[in-house]
Write a protein that holds these residues in place. Structure first.
Motif, PDB file in Angstrom:
ATOM      1  N   VAL A   1      -4.915  -0.439  10.382  1.00  0.00           N
ATOM      2  CA  VAL A   1      -5.206  -1.069   9.106  1.00  0.00           C
ATOM      3  C   VAL A   1      -6.421  -1.747   9.057  1.00  0.00           C
ATOM      4  N   SER A   2      -7.071  -1.758   7.701  1.00  0.00           N
ATOM      5  CA  SER A   2      -8.290  -2.711   7.419  1.00  0.00           C
ATOM      6  C   SER A   2      -7.789  -3.899   6.998  1.00  0.00           C
ATOM      7  N   ASP A   3      -6.700  -3.894   6.432  1.00  0.00           N
ATOM      8  CA  ASP A   3      -6.586  -5.359   5.600  1.00  0.00           C
ATOM      9  C   ASP A   3      -4.859  -5.510   6.044  1.00  0.00           C
ATOM     10  N   PHE A   4      -4.683  -6.595   6.877  1.00  0.00           N
ATOM     11  CA  PHE A   4      -3.248  -6.573   7.234  1.00  0.00           C
ATOM     12  C   PHE A   4      -2.422  -7.060   6.192  1.00  0.00           C
ATOM     13  N   ASP A   5      -2.763  -7.960   5.343  1.00  0.00           N
ATOM     14  CA  ASP A   5      -1.757  -8.510   4.446  1.00  0.00           C
ATOM     15  C   ASP A   5      -1.245  -7.654   3.533  1.00  0.00           C
ATOM     16  N   GLN A   6      -2.496  -6.562   3.194  1.00  0.00           N
ATOM     17  CA  GLN A   6      -2.154  -5.638   2.140  1.00  0.00           C
ATOM     18  C   GLN A   6      -1.150  -4.698   2.969  1.00  0.00           C
ATOM     19  N   ALA A   7      -1.468  -4.094   4.051  1.00  0.00           N
ATOM     20  CA  ALA A   7      -0.703  -3.211   4.496  1.00  0.00           C
ATOM     21  C   ALA A   7       0.806  -3.856   5.031  1.00  0.00           C
ATOM     22  N   TYR A   8       1.026  -5.045   5.463  1.00  0.00           N
ATOM     23  CA  TYR A   8       2.219  -5.830   5.731  1.00  0.00           C
ATOM     24  C   TYR A   8       3.175  -5.817   4.438  1.00  0.00           C
ATOM     25  N   THR A   9       2.423  -6.173   3.319  1.00  0.00           N
ATOM     26  CA  THR A   9       3.132  -6.087   2.111  1.00  0.00           C
ATOM     27  C   THR A   9       3.675  -4.754   1.819  1.00  0.00           C
ATOM     28  N   PHE A  10       2.679  -3.718   1.616  1.00  0.00           N
ATOM     29  CA  PHE A  10       3.159  -2.503   1.343  1.00  0.00           C
ATOM     30  C   PHE A  10       4.384  -1.901   2.201  1.00  0.00           C
ATOM     31  N   TYR A  11       4.270  -2.076   3.404  1.00  0.00           N
ATOM     32  CA  TYR A  11       5.270  -1.682   4.275  1.00  0.00           C
ATOM     33  C   TYR A  11       6.670  -2.224   4.153  1.00  0.00           C
ATOM     34  N   LYS A  12       6.598  -3.526   4.241  1.00  0.00           N
ATOM     35  CA  LYS A  12       7.539  -4.570   4.385  1.00  0.00           C
ATOM     36  C   LYS A  12       8.081  -4.681   2.906  1.00  0.00           C
ATOM     37  N   ASP A  13       7.506  -4.930   1.880  1.00  0.00           N
ATOM     38  CA  ASP A  13       8.025  -5.357   0.527  1.00  0.00           C
ATOM     39  C   ASP A  13       7.991  -3.973  -0.614  1.00  0.00           C
ATOM     40  N   VAL A  14       7.181  -3.173  -0.327  1.00  0.00           N
ATOM     41  CA  VAL A  14       6.936  -2.065  -1.295  1.00  0.00           C
ATOM     42  C   VAL A  14       7.865  -1.089  -0.858  1.00  0.00           C
ATOM     43  N   LEU A  15       7.857  -0.499   0.536  1.00  0.00           N
ATOM     44  CA  LEU A  15       8.715   0.459   1.274  1.00  0.00           C
ATOM     45  C   LEU A  15      10.164  -0.196   1.713  1.00  0.00           C
ATOM     46  N   GLN A  16      10.003  -1.378   1.799  1.00  0.00           N
ATOM     47  CA  GLN A  16      11.200  -2.268   2.305  1.00  0.00           C
ATOM     48  C   GLN A  16      11.635  -2.011   3.629  1.00  0.00           C
ATOM     49  N   LEU A  17      10.683  -1.748   4.395  1.00  0.00           N
ATOM     50  CA  LEU A  17      11.052  -1.387   6.004  1.00  0.00           C
ATOM     51  C   LEU A  17      11.328  -2.818   6.596  1.00  0.00           C
ATOM     52  N   SER A  18      12.322  -2.912   7.360  1.00  0.00           N
ATOM     53  CA  SER A  18      12.559  -4.213   8.018  1.00  0.00           C
ATOM     54  C   SER A  18      11.642  -4.359   9.232  1.00  0.00           C
ATOM     55  N   VAL A  19      11.349  -5.553   9.404  1.00  0.00           N
ATOM     56  CA  VAL A  19      10.569  -6.008  10.394  1.00  0.00           C
ATOM     57  C   VAL A  19      11.450  -6.199  11.912  1.00  0.00           C
ATOM     58  N   LYS A  20      11.103  -5.316  12.885  1.00  0.00           N
ATOM     59  CA  LYS A  20      11.729  -5.367  14.181  1.00  0.00           C
ATOM     60  C   LYS A  20      11.284  -6.492  15.019  1.00  0.00           C
TER      61      LYS A  20
END
Length: 128
Positions: A12-31
């Motif tokens: 990914v190009s922008d870590f914060d954007q991608a992290y927010t998208f996958y964790k908060d928007v798609l609601q994937l749990s961080v392992k």
């Protein structure tokens, strides 16, 4: 040879954007997280992200600095209700690429895009 798919890692190009998208928007749990490398709990196959800079610096792979926002593959996540999930994602401002449609084999599929333009299929189980 017995190959088993265990990891899918998107650069990914922008870590914060991608992290927010996958964790908060798609609601994937961080392992697990180590710096800009994050693994999400997605079942038998681990889905992860890492920044392009980190991959170049720490691993030494040749990775372009930016994507051209064109997809050459997709990542698919199964959900219980595709239409409802798409409505929720639309309300969160996610780019909907293709609206839900039921395929001839009975699977319902829709497509969204992540912040880097990767295609994400939101689908039902085949035959569900």
């Amino acid at each position: 040879m017995n190959c088993t798919l265990r990891y899918i890692i998107l650069y990914v190009s922008d870590f914060d954007q991608a992290y927010t998208f996958y964790k908060d928007v798609l609601q994937l749990s961080v392992k697990m997280q180590q710096g800009t490398y994050v693994e999400f709990d997605t079942g038998q196959t681990t889905f992860a992200i890492n920044t392009r800079d980190s991959v170049r610096e720490e691993i030494g792979l040749i990775v372009p600095h930016e994507t051209e926002k064109t997809a050459t593959f997709e990542v698919a996540f199964t959900v219980e209700d595709v239409a409802q999930t798409i409505d929720i994602l639309r309300a969160k401002g996610v780019q909907i690429i293709k609206e839900p449609v039921t395929k001839p084999w009975g699977q319902t599929v829709a497509y969204i895009a992540d912040p880097d333009g990767h295609y994400i299929e939101i689908c039902s189980e085949v035959g569900a």
